[in-house]
Structure formats: C-alpha cells, structure tokens
Write a protein that holds these residues in place. Structure first.
Motif, PDB file in Angstrom:
ATOM      1  N   ILE A  50       2.461  55.545  12.333  1.00 49.91           N
ATOM      2  CA  ILE A  50       1.689  56.755  12.596  1.00 49.91           C
ATOM      3  C   ILE A  50       1.772  57.677  11.385  1.00 49.91           C
ATOM      4  O   ILE A  50       2.860  57.925  10.858  1.00 49.91           O
ATOM      5  N   ILE A  51       0.620  58.201  10.973  1.00 51.37           N
ATOM      6  CA  ILE A  51       0.540  59.237   9.934  1.00 51.37           C
ATOM      7  C   ILE A  51      -0.268  60.393  10.521  1.00 51.37           C
ATOM      8  O   ILE A  51      -1.348  60.180  11.070  1.00 51.37           O
ATOM      9  N   ILE A  52       0.278  61.598  10.397  1.00 43.04           N
ATOM     10  CA  ILE A  52      -0.408  62.788  10.905  1.00 43.04           C
ATOM     11  C   ILE A  52      -0.392  63.841   9.800  1.00 43.04           C
ATOM     12  O   ILE A  52       0.645  64.075   9.180  1.00 43.04           O
ATOM     13  N   SER A  53      -1.529  64.473   9.559  1.00 38.43           N
ATOM     14  CA  SER A  53      -1.563  65.588   8.613  1.00 38.43           C
ATOM     15  C   SER A  53      -1.733  66.886   9.397  1.00 38.43           C
ATOM     16  O   SER A  53      -2.463  66.934  10.383  1.00 38.43           O
ATOM     17  N   PHE A  95       5.834  75.684  14.637  1.00 43.08           N
ATOM     18  CA  PHE A  95       5.569  74.998  15.898  1.00 43.08           C
ATOM     19  C   PHE A  95       5.453  73.485  15.692  1.00 43.08           C
ATOM     20  O   PHE A  95       6.024  72.698  16.449  1.00 43.08           O
ATOM     21  N   ILE A  96       4.735  73.068  14.666  1.00 42.50           N
ATOM     22  CA  ILE A  96       4.551  71.640  14.390  1.00 42.50           C
ATOM     23  C   ILE A  96       5.847  71.025  13.879  1.00 42.50           C
ATOM     24  O   ILE A  96       6.240  69.932  14.300  1.00 42.50           O
ATOM     25  N   ARG A  97       6.543  71.727  12.998  1.00 44.56           N
ATOM     26  CA  ARG A  97       7.828  71.214  12.502  1.00 44.56           C
ATOM     27  C   ARG A  97       8.811  70.989  13.660  1.00 44.56           C
ATOM     28  O   ARG A  97       9.536  69.996  13.686  1.00 44.56           O
ATOM     29  N   GLU A  98       8.828  71.903  14.602  1.00 47.14           N
ATOM     30  CA  GLU A  98       9.736  71.771  15.748  1.00 47.14           C
ATOM     31  C   GLU A  98       9.321  70.595  16.641  1.00 47.14           C
ATOM     32  O   GLU A  98      10.160  69.816  17.091  1.00 47.14           O
ATOM     33  N   MET A  99       8.029  70.472  16.895  1.00 39.87           N
ATOM     34  CA  MET A  99       7.546  69.408  17.771  1.00 39.87           C
ATOM     35  C   MET A  99       7.848  68.025  17.184  1.00 39.87           C
ATOM     36  O   MET A  99       8.219  67.103  17.903  1.00 39.87           O
ATOM     37  N   TYR A 100       7.712  67.891  15.879  1.00 41.15           N
ATOM     38  CA  TYR A 100       7.913  66.592  15.223  1.00 41.15           C
ATOM     39  C   TYR A 100       9.258  66.519  14.499  1.00 41.15           C
ATOM     40  O   TYR A 100       9.415  65.752  13.556  1.00 41.15           O
ATOM     41  N   LYS A 101      10.238  67.273  14.956  1.00 48.02           N
ATOM     42  CA  LYS A 101      11.522  67.362  14.252  1.00 48.02           C
ATOM     43  C   LYS A 101      12.260  66.029  14.139  1.00 48.02           C
ATOM     44  O   LYS A 101      13.067  65.845  13.236  1.00 48.02           O
ATOM     45  N   ASN A 102      12.000  65.082  15.013  1.00 49.40           N
ATOM     46  CA  ASN A 102      12.658  63.777  14.935  1.00 49.40           C
ATOM     47  C   ASN A 102      11.832  62.751  14.160  1.00 49.40           C
ATOM     48  O   ASN A 102      12.166  61.567  14.150  1.00 49.40           O
ATOM     49  N   HIS A 126       9.610  61.860  10.372  1.00 53.73           N
ATOM     50  CA  HIS A 126       9.740  62.090   8.934  1.00 53.73           C
ATOM     51  C   HIS A 126       8.634  63.062   8.518  1.00 53.73           C
ATOM     52  O   HIS A 126       7.452  62.800   8.769  1.00 53.73           O
ATOM     53  N   ILE A 127       9.038  64.154   7.882  1.00 54.64           N
ATOM     54  CA  ILE A 127       8.086  65.187   7.492  1.00 54.64           C
ATOM     55  C   ILE A 127       8.176  65.410   5.991  1.00 54.64           C
ATOM     56  O   ILE A 127       9.254  65.640   5.450  1.00 54.64           O
ATOM     57  N   VAL A 183       2.734  66.037   5.918  1.00 56.67           N
ATOM     58  CA  VAL A 183       2.433  64.651   6.248  1.00 56.67           C
ATOM     59  C   VAL A 183       3.597  64.197   7.118  1.00 56.67           C
ATOM     60  O   VAL A 183       4.756  64.238   6.695  1.00 56.67           O
ATOM     61  N   ILE A 184       3.276  63.808   8.335  1.00 52.95           N
ATOM     62  CA  ILE A 184       4.296  63.454   9.326  1.00 52.95           C
ATOM     63  C   ILE A 184       4.128  61.979   9.670  1.00 52.95           C
ATOM     64  O   ILE A 184       3.021  61.522   9.943  1.00 52.95           O
ATOM     65  N   THR A 185       5.241  61.239   9.636  1.00 58.52           N
ATOM     66  CA  THR A 185       5.184  59.808   9.957  1.00 58.52           C
ATOM     67  C   THR A 185       6.331  59.436  10.887  1.00 58.52           C
ATOM     68  O   THR A 185       7.335  60.137  10.970  1.00 58.52           O
ATOM     69  N   ASN A 186       6.160  58.309  11.549  1.00 57.18           N
ATOM     70  CA  ASN A 186       7.241  57.777  12.390  1.00 57.18           C
ATOM     71  C   ASN A 186       8.061  56.741  11.625  1.00 57.18           C
ATOM     72  O   ASN A 186       8.858  56.023  12.202  1.00 57.18           O
TER      73      ASN A 186
END
Length: 169
Positions: free
Chosen positions: A115-118, A124-131, A133-134, A153-156
């Motif tokens: 998964i890649i998310i921009s 709020f986004i940093r907290e939601m995806y804290k687990n 890779h940002i 850029v957020i990835t799993n």
C-alpha cells in the motif's frame, strides 16, 4: 479510448497546470524536451502489465482485494481541503477514518498487498498511520515561487531510498 493527440494534450496539461485546475495557475516549466519522452518510456515500461482504474476506492478494494502481490496507490483528498471546493469530492475527518479502515480490511484479506498513500502533512494523518512507514517529502509549489511544504508518503512496507527521476534534485 482517447486518441494519441488527446493523451499528449492531457499529459501537457498535467505537467504545466497546478493540481490540474485551469484557474489555479500554471508553472514556469520550460524544459519540455526529449527528457519528457524518456520519462514516458520509463513509465510505459513500469506500467506495462498494470491495471489502472479510476473509481471509488471502496468499490476498487471490494473488486480486487484478494489479488496476490498487488500494489495499491491511494491519493485521497487532503485533510486541509476538508471544507474547500478544491476537489470534486472532498473528505471530512470521518471519511479519512473510513478509508483507513477499508485499507486495513484490504490487508486482512490480502496481507501481501503493498500500500502507498500520499497525504498532506497533518497530525491527524500521522496519528492514524503511526504504525505504518511514513516519509516526509518536501514539495515545491508551482504557483508560489520559493514556497515548499511537506507531504507524506505512507506505506505498509519499509521504503528504500531512490533517486527522484522527475526532478533530479
């Protein structure tokens, strides 16, 4: 399917407008030369066997969530545009949370999916995806000379460093 001429005009429009909006300004990009052809060739080679769809992310996930070894790229409306008429479809805070849950549903059914998310760089986004890779990416604004802001850029999966092919900085 669009003609080659339509595709070329669309590509030029994307490369020279700010966020694909006519009334939002144009950049001063003047290096329109064979370099652009090289970028297009690289893109063609990389996307040769890809399936690209443009639809509601929930429908897309439901349709393809069990495809093994898949790569998913999500580009949701930015949080800072919550109340603006910036996109055709805006997200409120709840919509961002729903998307987060739907992506996690996808990973439940397909744990090998990448998964890649921009996103825009907001707490709020940093907290939601804290687990996840940002990576913070500085972005130069094309309509505000000298203005740089951060995007995420957020990835799993763990990202590797690579050269930026488009801007070469």
């Amino acid at each position: 399917f669009p003609s080659v001429e339509q595709a070329v005009l669309y590509y030029y429009y994307i490369k020279t407008s700010f966020n694909n909006r006519l009334n939002a300004g144009w950049n001063t990009y003047k290096a329109w030369n064979t370099y652009e052809l090289e970028i297009l060739k690289l893109s063609r080679d990389k996307l040769n066997n890809a399936t690209i769809e443009n639809c509601d992310y929930r429908d897309l996930i439901d349709k393809h969530k069990v495809k093994p070894e898949s790569l998913w790229y999500f580009d949701p409306p930015y949080v800072v545009t919550d109340t603006a008429s910036y996109y055709k479809y805006n997200f409120n805070i709840n919509d961002h949370q729903i998307m987060f849950n739907k992506i996690n549903e996808l990973l439940f059914f397909n744990p090998t999916a990448k998964i890649i998310i921009s996103y825009d760089d907001v707490d709020f986004i940093r907290e939601m995806y804290k687990n996840w890779h940002i990576k913070t990416i500085p972005v130069k604004h094309t309509t505000k000379l000298g203005v740089v802001s951060n995007e995420l850029v957020i990835t799993n999966y763990k990202m590797i460093e690579q050269t930026n092919l488009e801007f070469g900085d």
